[in-house]
Scaffold this motif. Structure first.
Motif, PDB file in Angstrom:
ATOM      1  N   ASN A  22       0.938  20.039 -12.086  1.00  0.00           N
ATOM      2  CA  ASN A  22       0.446  19.941 -10.975  1.00  0.00           C
ATOM      3  C   ASN A  22       1.251  20.895 -10.519  1.00  0.00           C
ATOM      4  O   ASN A  22       2.297  20.570 -10.583  1.00  0.00           O
ATOM      5  CB  ASN A  22       0.412  19.030  -9.945  1.00  0.00           C
ATOM      6  CG  ASN A  22      -0.805  19.175  -8.150  1.00  0.00           C
ATOM      7  OD1 ASN A  22       0.054  20.088  -8.497  1.00  0.00           O
ATOM      8  ND2 ASN A  22      -1.275  18.460  -8.427  1.00  0.00           N
ATOM      9  N   GLN A  23       1.629  22.395 -10.870  1.00  0.00           N
ATOM     10  CA  GLN A  23       2.104  23.145  -9.663  1.00  0.00           C
ATOM     11  C   GLN A  23       2.141  23.109  -8.270  1.00  0.00           C
ATOM     12  O   GLN A  23       3.299  22.745  -7.946  1.00  0.00           O
ATOM     13  CB  GLN A  23       1.298  24.364 -10.030  1.00  0.00           C
ATOM     14  CG  GLN A  23       1.333  24.828 -11.650  1.00  0.00           C
ATOM     15  CD  GLN A  23       0.735  26.562 -11.622  1.00  0.00           C
ATOM     16  OE1 GLN A  23       0.358  27.470 -10.642  1.00  0.00           O
ATOM     17  NE2 GLN A  23       0.820  26.815 -13.054  1.00  0.00           N
ATOM     18  N   ASP A  24       1.964  22.032  -8.208  1.00  0.00           N
ATOM     19  CA  ASP A  24       1.877  22.153  -6.458  1.00  0.00           C
ATOM     20  C   ASP A  24       3.175  21.428  -5.926  1.00  0.00           C
ATOM     21  O   ASP A  24       3.738  21.058  -5.577  1.00  0.00           O
ATOM     22  CB  ASP A  24       0.471  21.590  -5.451  1.00  0.00           C
ATOM     23  CG  ASP A  24      -0.104  23.139  -5.396  1.00  0.00           C
ATOM     24  OD1 ASP A  24       0.492  24.254  -5.681  1.00  0.00           O
ATOM     25  OD2 ASP A  24      -1.358  22.584  -5.275  1.00  0.00           O
ATOM     26  N   SER A  25       2.988  20.442  -6.794  1.00  0.00           N
ATOM     27  CA  SER A  25       3.831  18.320  -6.804  1.00  0.00           C
ATOM     28  C   SER A  25       5.134  18.982  -7.707  1.00  0.00           C
ATOM     29  O   SER A  25       5.344  17.620  -7.798  1.00  0.00           O
ATOM     30  CB  SER A  25       2.533  17.238  -7.120  1.00  0.00           C
ATOM     31  OG  SER A  25       2.495  17.431  -8.269  1.00  0.00           O
ATOM     32  N   HIS A  26       4.579  19.222  -8.600  1.00  0.00           N
ATOM     33  CA  HIS A  26       5.237  19.767 -10.129  1.00  0.00           C
ATOM     34  C   HIS A  26       5.630  18.202 -10.962  1.00  0.00           C
ATOM     35  O   HIS A  26       6.738  18.219 -11.583  1.00  0.00           O
ATOM     36  CB  HIS A  26       7.014  20.675  -9.012  1.00  0.00           C
ATOM     37  CG  HIS A  26       7.238  21.571  -8.773  1.00  0.00           C
ATOM     38  ND1 HIS A  26       6.920  22.265  -9.136  1.00  0.00           N
ATOM     39  CD2 HIS A  26       7.023  21.392  -6.708  1.00  0.00           C
ATOM     40  CE1 HIS A  26       7.245  24.029  -8.046  1.00  0.00           C
ATOM     41  NE2 HIS A  26       7.548  23.233  -7.049  1.00  0.00           N
ATOM     42  N   ARG A  27       4.996  17.934 -10.913  1.00  0.00           N
ATOM     43  CA  ARG A  27       4.543  16.902 -11.493  1.00  0.00           C
ATOM     44  C   ARG A  27       3.028  16.838 -12.251  1.00  0.00           C
ATOM     45  O   ARG A  27       2.530  16.913 -12.236  1.00  0.00           O
ATOM     46  CB  ARG A  27       4.527  15.624 -10.969  1.00  0.00           C
ATOM     47  CG  ARG A  27       5.573  15.289  -9.747  1.00  0.00           C
ATOM     48  CD  ARG A  27       5.633  13.874  -9.013  1.00  0.00           C
ATOM     49  NE  ARG A  27       5.107  12.966  -9.531  1.00  0.00           N
ATOM     50  CZ  ARG A  27       4.938  11.861  -8.805  1.00  0.00           C
ATOM     51  NH1 ARG A  27       4.543  11.813  -7.490  1.00  0.00           N
ATOM     52  NH2 ARG A  27       4.524  10.401  -9.249  1.00  0.00           N
ATOM     53  N   PHE A  28       3.371  16.012 -13.800  1.00  0.00           N
ATOM     54  CA  PHE A  28       2.033  15.708 -14.859  1.00  0.00           C
ATOM     55  C   PHE A  28       1.033  15.015 -13.835  1.00  0.00           C
ATOM     56  O   PHE A  28       1.398  12.970 -13.239  1.00  0.00           O
ATOM     57  CB  PHE A  28       2.569  15.779 -15.474  1.00  0.00           C
ATOM     58  CG  PHE A  28       3.239  16.793 -16.659  1.00  0.00           C
ATOM     59  CD1 PHE A  28       2.539  17.214 -17.490  1.00  0.00           C
ATOM     60  CD2 PHE A  28       4.403  16.797 -17.009  1.00  0.00           C
ATOM     61  CE1 PHE A  28       2.903  18.466 -17.946  1.00  0.00           C
ATOM     62  CE2 PHE A  28       5.070  17.468 -17.362  1.00  0.00           C
ATOM     63  CZ  PHE A  28       4.495  18.800 -18.098  1.00  0.00           C
ATOM     64  N   GLU A  29      -0.094  15.258 -13.758  1.00  0.00           N
ATOM     65  CA  GLU A  29      -0.832  14.051 -13.588  1.00  0.00           C
ATOM     66  C   GLU A  29      -1.610  13.693 -14.204  1.00  0.00           C
ATOM     67  O   GLU A  29      -2.596  14.679 -14.832  1.00  0.00           O
ATOM     68  CB  GLU A  29      -1.887  14.598 -11.988  1.00  0.00           C
ATOM     69  CG  GLU A  29      -0.563  15.137 -11.183  1.00  0.00           C
ATOM     70  CD  GLU A  29      -1.838  15.423 -10.260  1.00  0.00           C
ATOM     71  OE1 GLU A  29      -2.281  15.840  -9.255  1.00  0.00           O
ATOM     72  OE2 GLU A  29      -1.392  15.606  -8.584  1.00  0.00           O
ATOM     73  N   PHE A  30      -2.357  12.319 -14.651  1.00  0.00           N
ATOM     74  CA  PHE A  30      -3.327  12.023 -15.739  1.00  0.00           C
ATOM     75  C   PHE A  30      -4.698  11.913 -15.103  1.00  0.00           C
ATOM     76  O   PHE A  30      -5.126  11.706 -14.226  1.00  0.00           O
ATOM     77  CB  PHE A  30      -3.054  10.791 -15.604  1.00  0.00           C
ATOM     78  CG  PHE A  30      -3.656   9.825 -17.045  1.00  0.00           C
ATOM     79  CD1 PHE A  30      -3.926  10.581 -18.001  1.00  0.00           C
ATOM     80  CD2 PHE A  30      -5.121   9.361 -17.075  1.00  0.00           C
ATOM     81  CE1 PHE A  30      -4.857   9.784 -18.964  1.00  0.00           C
ATOM     82  CE2 PHE A  30      -5.243   8.888 -17.758  1.00  0.00           C
ATOM     83  CZ  PHE A  30      -5.594   8.912 -19.182  1.00  0.00           C
ATOM     84  N   ARG A  31      -5.500  12.983 -15.789  1.00  0.00           N
ATOM     85  CA  ARG A  31      -6.797  12.979 -15.441  1.00  0.00           C
ATOM     86  C   ARG A  31      -7.963  12.780 -16.065  1.00  0.00           C
ATOM     87  O   ARG A  31      -7.400  12.106 -18.084  1.00  0.00           O
ATOM     88  CB  ARG A  31      -7.894  15.032 -15.715  1.00  0.00           C
ATOM     89  CG  ARG A  31      -5.957  15.386 -15.028  1.00  0.00           C
ATOM     90  CD  ARG A  31      -7.127  14.965 -13.401  1.00  0.00           C
ATOM     91  NE  ARG A  31      -6.595  16.103 -12.642  1.00  0.00           N
ATOM     92  CZ  ARG A  31      -6.275  17.348 -12.513  1.00  0.00           C
ATOM     93  NH1 ARG A  31      -7.780  18.458 -12.976  1.00  0.00           N
ATOM     94  NH2 ARG A  31      -5.849  18.122 -11.727  1.00  0.00           N
ATOM     95  N   ARG A  32      -8.250  11.062 -16.046  1.00  0.00           N
ATOM     96  CA  ARG A  32      -8.199  10.036 -16.988  1.00  0.00           C
ATOM     97  C   ARG A  32     -10.104  10.802 -17.163  1.00  0.00           C
ATOM     98  O   ARG A  32     -10.745  11.654 -17.254  1.00  0.00           O
ATOM     99  CB  ARG A  32      -9.501   8.429 -15.712  1.00  0.00           C
ATOM    100  CG  ARG A  32      -8.166   8.358 -15.356  1.00  0.00           C
ATOM    101  CD  ARG A  32      -8.875   7.167 -14.671  1.00  0.00           C
ATOM    102  NE  ARG A  32      -7.778   6.183 -13.898  1.00  0.00           N
ATOM    103  CZ  ARG A  32      -7.970   5.574 -13.197  1.00  0.00           C
ATOM    104  NH1 ARG A  32      -9.272   4.469 -13.183  1.00  0.00           N
ATOM    105  NH2 ARG A  32      -7.736   4.449 -12.927  1.00  0.00           N
TER     106      ARG A  32
END
Length: 212
Positions: free
Chosen positions: A111-121
């Motif tokens: 996620n470029q906005d939060s600068h974190r990896f997010e898990f998509r189920r």
């Protein structure tokens, strides 16, 4: 709420009183509920009461079911009908040779906005997962279900995610002699509690289908 009707949980919080906890089913209630579920399934699947009964038995035993037969005999319809009859979340995965393990379990996206990896189920996050033509995918993709079926969780990039309860995989497979199929690995077959063959309906059931 009366303090005497409360009890403490291990973390010190207060749980609801026994008055708000649903009492367990009696044997008679369990039998009647199961009979209503089977009746509902048999209104959709004609001429296959044994297959419907076994599918419900595997669900109640918290197992997984493998349906194998030629195309067009109602394998996927049985799985969908069972899922909708008990009012659970259901996802269908169409297994194909180009299906990847991440298409089943999910994937981490940056996620470029939060600068974190997010898990998509992925679609495996449901109460009942229908794996349609599971043996059309490679063994690598089939193995994506091993942890899900055994431990009811998914591990991606070192993080584990619990699956919903109840959790059941109903997989269908075509005969191995059909073109474009891969044999299920032994570890995958062992995850299934039962394996049944639907077979063609009898003549009376076929006549009923034509009439309705």
């Amino acid at each position: 709420m009366d303090a005497h009707n409360q009890y403490a949980t291990p973390n010190g919080s207060t749980a609801p009183s026994a008055d708000t906890v649903r009492p367990p089913m009696t044997g008679e209630m369990f039998h009647d509920t199961s009979a209503r579920i089977l009746k509902s399934i048999n209104t959709v699947i004609d001429g296959k009461p044994d297959a419907a009964r076994l599918a419900l038995t595997v669900l109640l035993a918290e197992g997984h079911l493998l349906l194998e037969d030629v195309p067009g005999v109602g394998k996927t319809m049985l799985a969908k009908t069972l899922a909708r009859t008990i009012d659970c979340s259901v996802n269908r995965i169409q297994f194909t040779p180009d299906l990847l393990p991440s298409d089943v379990t999910g994937v981490s996206i940056y996620n470029q906005d939060s600068h974190r990896f997010e898990f998509r189920r992925g679609p495996v996050f449901a109460n009942i997962v229908i794996g349609d033509e599971i043996n059309r995918a490679s063994a690598k993709t089939q193995s994506a279900l091993l942890e899900c079926m055994e431990e009811h969780q998914v591990t991606v990039d070192g993080s584990s995610y619990r699956l919903s309860e109840p959790f059941m995989v109903i997989a269908t497979q075509n005969p191995i002699e059909m073109e474009g199929t891969y044999p299920l690995p032994e570890a995958q077959r062992d995850r299934f509690m039962a394996r049944i063959s639907m077979g063609y309906p009898d003549m009376s059931s076929e006549m009923d289908m034509l009439e309705t």
